[in-house]
Design an enzyme around this catalytic site. Structure first.
Site, mmCIF file in Angstrom:
data_model
loop_
_atom_site.group_PDB
_atom_site.id
_atom_site.type_symbol
_atom_site.label_atom_id
_atom_site.label_comp_id
_atom_site.label_asym_id
_atom_site.label_seq_id
_atom_site.Cartn_x
_atom_site.Cartn_y
_atom_site.Cartn_z
ATOM 1 N N ARG A 67 40.223 43.486 30.365
ATOM 2 C CA ARG A 67 39.738 43.869 31.679
ATOM 3 C C ARG A 67 39.393 45.363 31.700
ATOM 4 O O ARG A 67 39.981 46.159 30.991
ATOM 5 C CB ARG A 67 40.797 43.591 32.753
ATOM 6 N N TYR A 206 34.283 39.090 28.830
ATOM 7 C CA TYR A 206 35.678 38.812 28.462
ATOM 8 C C TYR A 206 36.573 38.480 29.655
ATOM 9 O O TYR A 206 36.560 39.188 30.675
ATOM 10 C CB TYR A 206 36.287 40.015 27.726
ATOM 11 N N LYS A 215 40.934 36.415 38.184
ATOM 12 C CA LYS A 215 41.373 37.612 38.902
ATOM 13 C C LYS A 215 40.446 37.943 40.077
ATOM 14 O O LYS A 215 40.896 38.348 41.144
ATOM 15 C CB LYS A 215 41.465 38.809 37.944
ATOM 16 N N HIS A 235 49.992 37.432 41.722
ATOM 17 C CA HIS A 235 49.932 37.390 40.251
ATOM 18 C C HIS A 235 51.268 36.835 39.738
ATOM 19 O O HIS A 235 52.094 37.584 39.227
ATOM 20 C CB HIS A 235 49.693 38.818 39.752
ATOM 21 N N SER A 257 50.358 42.324 33.685
ATOM 22 C CA SER A 257 49.664 41.700 32.569
ATOM 23 C C SER A 257 50.406 41.956 31.256
ATOM 24 O O SER A 257 50.841 43.075 30.994
ATOM 25 C CB SER A 257 48.249 42.257 32.483
ATOM 26 N N CYS A 259 53.331 40.982 30.328
ATOM 27 C CA CYS A 259 54.755 41.306 30.500
ATOM 28 C C CYS A 259 55.627 40.071 30.625
ATOM 29 O O CYS A 259 56.762 40.169 31.090
ATOM 30 C CB CYS A 259 54.950 42.204 31.707
ATOM 31 N N ASP A 282 50.132 32.289 35.794
ATOM 32 C CA ASP A 282 49.468 33.569 36.077
ATOM 33 C C ASP A 282 49.238 33.840 37.567
ATOM 34 O O ASP A 282 49.363 34.970 37.997
ATOM 35 C CB ASP A 282 48.124 33.630 35.341
ATOM 36 N N ARG A 374 43.416 35.874 22.927
ATOM 37 C CA ARG A 374 43.893 34.877 23.900
ATOM 38 C C ARG A 374 43.611 33.452 23.450
ATOM 39 O O ARG A 374 42.700 33.197 22.669
ATOM 40 C CB ARG A 374 43.191 35.116 25.239
#
Ligand code: GTP
Ligand code: SPV
Ligand code: MN
Length: 597
Positions: A67, A206, A215, A235, A257, A259, A282, A374
């Site tokens: 991001r 991406y 998001k 989130h 993110s 974590c 998420d 990912r």
């Protein structure tokens, strides 16, 4: 199709001038044939079907790997409404800038029209959108991450979210395409117009920059809608836990993110007799239900998970999930046509092709997989998916966990004194910056309130006020209890807590607290378990190690409070009084400890 949608698609096609428009019906045949096309065009690699059936590898441009927060915009008529944590450009100005970029930007490419639903199709919690994109990579990913296709169209009304995405790389007649087209960083725009239900993304292919349901829609646009409509878009993971007595409870968790949301959502408890099932990893949309409990749905239908660190030891459910039907981005390729990433196996293979397509051996200096590489897989593929993960009414939430990556200061677990104090804990969350975002400041601790700093689609003061108002409005209902976790505290560079499946021991304590059991002591920052309160059977945690995990170091907390003070400055006059009072009380509690010593 709704006439508003038809007119909008025609307008955008006129502006961007694609060679073709393809309507996505959402079938497996379309999915298979689009991937086939990408393999032929050199944009995807089909993995060895014996090793990894129905799975593909993509390599992004090395500049387009995460991001881009400094190129992400919240555009409103008045700057006040975007607030101090968002990049703001006035709506008509940003639309003019981007319309120039969009002019002819799809030339030589195909524009795909993807109707999609965030949340189970037809649920009163769900919202629909249409993404127009010139990236086939985005199409196949949206197919996994959301519910796409014809069956969404009946739900497209005048409120649908209009999402445009272009890689920003038109092709001249005869010009050969590159495997991963994108625009240079300063031309990238991830723009949100919450007042117009509109997302305009340009220049990146991406993840969250391009898969606009995630998001952009389910957090930034949805959080603004949620505030207006009285709910929360967060989130957060959603996890179902069944204890040895068969009692079922649900928890959500907001960690920044990279974590640990996906890992906690897929936990295989080490505690005997406990069962964990996943509903989401998420994003959660939360609303008060008719039964007086806060209910959560997962608006997504797939996982876009961090690959490195995922192994049969750390996350066997993820490994099973990605064993087939998975799209990988920026991981390494093995000589037998399979994938590999750091820490997938105890030792690396002797030879790999790295994420940039270069030869790699264990002697290579660089990582084989990008740290933000990912996997994209359907939720249904997870062996521990909760059978009710698509319940249109969502599931009742007993506890909300906040947390982050903190090598010091923050103990393994503590509980808020009450909901308002819990909102305060959310507002002061801090975490080390990870590779999920392109940044110059990796590893630095930044305040990331509610793990939503990059995702709040409006003014942060209005956001925390909204949380406080929900606490006030529903104070006589079953509001979730709020906890704060830190799996990442270190001593001499090593994690103090084993984490992963052992986190079930913390979850057990959390659920006991929700049941009203005592089993805790009051500290300056909240309730904490004593050693006898945690089920540590079978783990060798020494008295010293336990104390280190839970220590409240006065000097660290002096710095922490100063840093929170500094962060609160960004609110100016708009910091809610309740949060100011919470901070003053925290400070006073530490001062009192000091005095008694
Ligand atoms: P986003 O998808 O970016 O929102 O990330 P996420 O919050 O889902 O994070 P994820 O679960 O993918 O974890 C990111 C990294 O943290 C991985 O490399 C994990 O191996 C590591 N991690 C997750 N849980 C734990 C834990 O309990 N202990 C330790 N030490 N590491 C963990
Ligand atoms: C995050 O950064 O929080 C992610 C990855 O989940 S992305 O979809 O790229 O936002
Ligand atoms: Mn995330």
């Amino acid at each position: 199709m709704h006439s508003m949608a038809t007119a909008w698609i025609e307008d955008i096609a006129k502006l961007t001038r694609p060679d073709r428009i393809v309507y996505w019906h959402g079938t497996t045949e379309e999915y298979d044939s689009l991937l086939e096309e990408m393999v032929h065009a050199g944009k995807a690699i089909r993995l060895n079907p014996k090793k990894r059936p129905n799975s593909y590898l993509f390599r992004s441009d090395p500049s387009d790997v995460a991001r881009v927060e400094n190129r992400t915009f919240i555009s409103t008529k008045n700057q006040r409404d975007a607030g101090p944590t968002n990049n703001w450009v006035e709506t008509s100005e940003l639309m003019a800038t981007m319309s120039k970029l969009y002019e002819g930007c799809m030339q030589g490419r195909t524009m795909y029209m993807i109707p999609f639903s965030m949340g189970p199709i037809g649920s009163r919690f769900s919202k629909v959108g249409i993404e127009l994109t010139d990236s086939p990579y985005v199409v196949v990913h949206m197919h996994i991450m959301t519910r796409t296709g014809d069956h969404v169209l009946p739900y497209v009304d005048e409120h649908f979210i209009k999402a445009i995405h272009s890689v920003g790389a038109p092709l001249k007649p005869g010009q050969k395409d590159v495997p991963w087209p994108c625009a240079p960083i300063e031309e990238k725009y991830i723009s949100h117009f919450p007042e117009e239900n509109t997302i305009w993304s340009y220049g990146s292919g991406y993840g969250g920059n391009a898969l606009l349901g995630k998001k952009c829609f389910a957090l930034r646009i949805a959080s603004a809608l949620a505030r207006k409509e009285g709910w929360l878009a967060e989130h957060m993971l959603i996890l179902k836990l069944t204890d040895p007595d068969g009692e079922v409870r649900y928890v959500t968790g907001a960690f920044p993110s990279a974590c640990g949301k996906t890992n906690l959502a897929m936990i295989r408890p080490s505690l005997p007799g406990w069962k964990a099932e996943i509903l989401g990893d998420d994003i959660a949309w939360l609303r008060m239900g008719d039964d007086g409990w806060m209910h959560a749905i997962n608006p997504e239908a797939g996982f876009f998970g961090v690959a490195p660190g995922t192994s049969y030891r750390s996350n066997p459910n993820a490994m099973a999930t990605v064993s087939k039907d998975t799209l990988f981005t920026n991981v390494a390729l093995t000589d037998d046509g399979d994938v590999w990433w750091e820490d997938m196996t105890p030792t690396a293979p002797d030879h790999l092709i790295d994420w940039q397509g270069r030869d790699w051996t264990p002697l290579s200096k660089e990582k084989a997989a990008h740290p933000n590489s990912r996997f994209t897989s359907p939720i249904k593929n997870n062996p521990a998916v909760a059978p009710n993960f698509e319940d249109p009414d969502g599931v009742p939430i007993s506890a909300i966990l906040f947390g982050g990556r903190r090598p010091n200061t923050i103990p393994l677990i503590h509980e808020s004194f009450n909901f308002q104090h819990g909102v305060f804990l959310g507002s002061i969350m801090g975490s080390e910056i990870t590779k999920a975002v392109i940044s110059k400041d990796y590893g630095k601790v930044r305040r990331d309130p509610f793990a939503m700093l990059p995702f709040i689609g409006y003014h942060i003061a209005d956001y925390v006020s909204h949380w406080l108002e929900i606490g006030e409005k529903y104070k006589h209902e079953h509001l979730p209890r709020i906890f704060y976790i830190n799996w990442f505290r270190k001593k001499d560079g090593k994690y103090l807590w084993p984490g992963f499946s052992e986190n079930s021991r913390i979850l057990k304590w959390i659920l006991k607290r929700c049941e009203g059991e005592k089993g805790a002591r009051k500290s300056a920052i909240g309730y904490m378990p004593r050693k006898q309160d945690l089920d540590l059977k079978g783990l060798s945690i020494s008295e010293t190690q336990f104390d280190e995990m839970f220590a409240l170091n006065p000097e660290e907390w002096r710095q922490e409070i100063a840093s929170i003070e500094e962060h609160y400055q960004i609110y100016g006059d708009l910091l809610p009084k309740k949060l100011r009072e919470e901070l003053d009380q925290l400070e006073a509690r530490f001062a009192a400890i000091h005095l008694t010593k």
